[in-house]
Design an enzyme around this catalytic site. Structure first.
Site, PDB file in Angstrom:
ATOM      1  N   ASP A   1      11.288   9.503 -10.304  1.00 43.46           N
ATOM      2  CA  ASP A   1      10.898   9.434  -9.014  1.00 43.46           C
ATOM      3  C   ASP A   1      11.604   7.819  -8.628  1.00 43.46           C
ATOM      4  O   ASP A   1      11.166   6.963  -8.134  1.00 43.46           O
ATOM      5  CB  ASP A   1       9.303   9.222  -8.924  1.00 43.46           C
TER       6      ASP A   1
ATOM      7  N   LYS B   1       0.889  -1.143  -0.056  1.00 48.39           N
ATOM      8  CA  LYS B   1      -0.066  -0.049  -0.008  1.00 48.39           C
ATOM      9  C   LYS B   1       0.855   1.196  -0.060  1.00 48.39           C
ATOM     10  O   LYS B   1       1.727   1.162   0.722  1.00 48.39           O
ATOM     11  CB  LYS B   1      -0.845  -0.069   1.492  1.00 48.39           C
ATOM     12  N   GLY B   2       0.444   2.080  -0.780  1.00 48.42           N
ATOM     13  CA  GLY B   2       1.255   3.500  -1.083  1.00 48.42           C
ATOM     14  C   GLY B   2       0.360   4.816  -1.065  1.00 48.42           C
ATOM     15  O   GLY B   2      -0.906   4.634  -0.813  1.00 48.42           O
ATOM     16  N   ARG B   3       0.877   5.715  -1.398  1.00 48.16           N
ATOM     17  CA  ARG B   3       0.392   6.907  -1.346  1.00 48.16           C
ATOM     18  C   ARG B   3      -0.632   6.948  -2.545  1.00 48.16           C
ATOM     19  O   ARG B   3      -1.615   7.598  -2.734  1.00 48.16           O
ATOM     20  CB  ARG B   3       1.212   8.225  -1.399  1.00 48.16           C
TER      21      ARG B   3
END
Length: 532
Positions: free
Chosen positions: A362, A242-244
């Site tokens: 990124d 799970k991330g932003r």
């Protein structure tokens, strides 16, 4: 001559009466009674000609409701007419009144026409007390133009109301029919999943489909219909991250494991950009995460943005380095494969089926995945920038997301990066890649010694650093991650140290290109006899 003078006097009198009568109403004529003190006709003086009204005899009239103050026994005197008038008030009650009407304008007022707002009738006579016997009657009710207009408006309003009600009924029927149709089609979906296999024959694996699309298609990935079919048939197994941006699930399609990246609806721009980049012509590479399909799934009340890729059970480089150590061969294999992926991104391929140059923006250890064979592949292209030399345009995504501050180059932190040119984005990627090599090198064992895993600048900034924290360390103090003394005593780590130092140079122009990094690491791989 005298007769001509008399005619002129009469004409002037008539014009005067007309001009005054037009501005007066009946009531004002009735209140002026022309009362005289006697009934004698006025005698002309010698040499004086009298006006017609002065030669008329005076009448005695019966008055009721229109009596002057000096009336005697309900009688009044005038040289005009006696009248009787019947009127209807606002409540519908009738009133009969009588009185004297003065000479001026009496001929016009005795012909008073009924008004639409007020029903009344007036009758006149010219003999003494003649109005006692007058019995005027009200005119019949006439529908005036105002009332006609009201009826027309009423008809229009009723018609509009009927039309609106009919439209509402029609719309409701249409929506209900559409709803029933969607329910039935949704019910058929589960029964007809097997029919979707007409697009994907039984026995075809994902590798087969992708190989076919590469050889016979445009080189931009699977056809959209096939992508949507795969997305519909995937079974979610468990959440693995799970991330932003959202969540990552491990799913299965016909028994094959796949990774399903489910974006939050607020991250639609990232989903769209990453899908666009993955479907770029000639984008597929063994060291770029393998794209399978993208789709938007929803039922109206919720929407899910799916990005389906190859599944790598070893997870990210960040996860891998935290629990595993490396020897020099494993280190070089990881570094070289990552450099190959970055070099493919940065390289523009010319031709009718060419590929634009792409900068990642990124790069970090969490966005590099570990494959089963121990090599790397680069993932998460939601912030990528494209450049096409034919148009000389830098295609920057319309995305509110920014890169990870810990891995940002000095020129990004101090906002000196020229956003109108593509080369600065490439050089910023190289800086981030230098930090990733540092993370790998710390976990390489030499002489039985290895450092624990840490993020770059772990001992210089907080766990969640701000722009100011990073700017102070990287731009102002120009510090870089600490290097262990043992690295200089090992030939391989010494070469890796030199390479990373040239990657994270403060001046972007002094940094190596991805191709140079790839070639340098290739020589080291060859010298160490590493099997790639």
């Amino acid at each position: 001559m005298t007769q001509l003078y008399t005619y002129i006097r009469l004409l002037g009198a008539c014009l005067f009466i007309i001009s005054h009568v037009q501005g007066q109403n009946l009531d004002s004529m009735l209140h002026g009674t022309g009362m005289k003190s006697d009934l004698d006709q006025k005698k002309p003086e010698n040499g004086v000609t009298l006006a017609p009204e002065d030669t008329l005899p005076f009448l005695k009239c019966y008055c009721s409701g229109h009596c002057p103050d000096d009336a005697i026994n309900n009688t009044c005197i005038t040289n005009g007419h006696c009248f009787a008038i019947i009127e209807e008030d606002d409540q519908g009650e009738t009133t009969l009144t009588s009185g004297c009407m003065k000479y001026e304008g009496s001929d016009f007022q005795c012909k008073d026409s009924p008004k639409a707002q007020l029903r009344r009738t007036i009758e006149c006579c010219r003999t003494n007390l003649c109005n006692q016997y007058l019995q005027p009657t009200l005119p019949p009710v006439v529908i005036g133009p105002f009332f006609d207009g009201s009826i027309r408006w009423l008809v229009v309003l009723i018609s509009m109301a009927v039309c609106i009600v009919a439209m509402i009924i029609f719309s409701s029927c249409f929506c209900y029919k559409h709803y029933c149709k969607s329910i039935s089609s949704r019910g058929r979906y589960n029964r007809d999943l097997e029919q979707d296999e007409a697009f994907i024959p039984v026995g075809e694996s994902l590798k087969d489909l992708i190989d076919q699309s590469q050889s016979s298609g445009s080189g931009s990935g699977l056809p959209l219909l096939v992508q949507r079919t795969i997305a519909k048939q995937i079974q979610m197994v468990r959440q693995v991250g799970k991330g932003r941006y959202g969540e990552v699930w491990m799913g299965k399609w016909r028994g094959e494991k796949v990774a399903v990246k489910v974006f939050f609806t607020t991250e639609e721009a990232s989903w769209f950009r990453e899908t666009e980049i993955y479907q770029t012509v000639l984008m597929r590479h063994e060291n770029i995460l393998g794209f399978i399909a993208a789709d938007i799934k929803g039922t109206g009340s919720w929407t899910q943005l799916y990005l389906i890729t190859d599944y790598h059970e070893n997870g990210s480089l960040y996860d891998f380095l935290k629990c595993a150590t490396l020897d020099t061969r494993a280190l070089l294999k990881l570094a070289y494969s990552a450099a190959c992926g970055l070099c493919h991104l940065h390289t523009e391929i010319y031709g009718t089926q060419g590929k634009p140059a792409i900068a990642h923006r990124d790069l970090k250890s969490k966005n590099i995945l570990i494959k089963k064979n121990g090599s790397c592949c680069i993932a998460d292209l939601g912030l990528a920038v494209k450049f096409n030399s034919d148009t000389n345009e830098v295609d920057i995504p319309l995305n509110t997301r920014v890169g990870t501050k810990r891995y940002m180059a000095p020129e990004v932190l101090d906002e000196s990066l020229n956003k109108n040119h593509f080369q600065p984005y490439i050089m910023a990627d190289i800086y981030s890649f230098g930090l990733i090599i540092w993370e790998m090198a710390r976990r390489c064992i030499t002489g039985g010694i290895v450092e624990e895993y840490q993020l770059p600048y772990y001992n210089m900034v907080p766990s969640d650093p701000s722009y100011e924290d990073m700017r102070e360390v990287v731009c102002v103090k120009r510090l870089r991650p600490i290097v262990s003394n043992r690295w200089n005593s090992d030939e391989c780590l010494r070469a890796v140290l030199k390479l990373m130092s040239e990657c994270w140079a403060h001046n972007p122009a002094s940094r190596l290109t991805a191709l140079r990094i790839k070639k340098t690491l290739a020589k080291m791989v060859e010298s160490q006899d590493v099997k790639i």
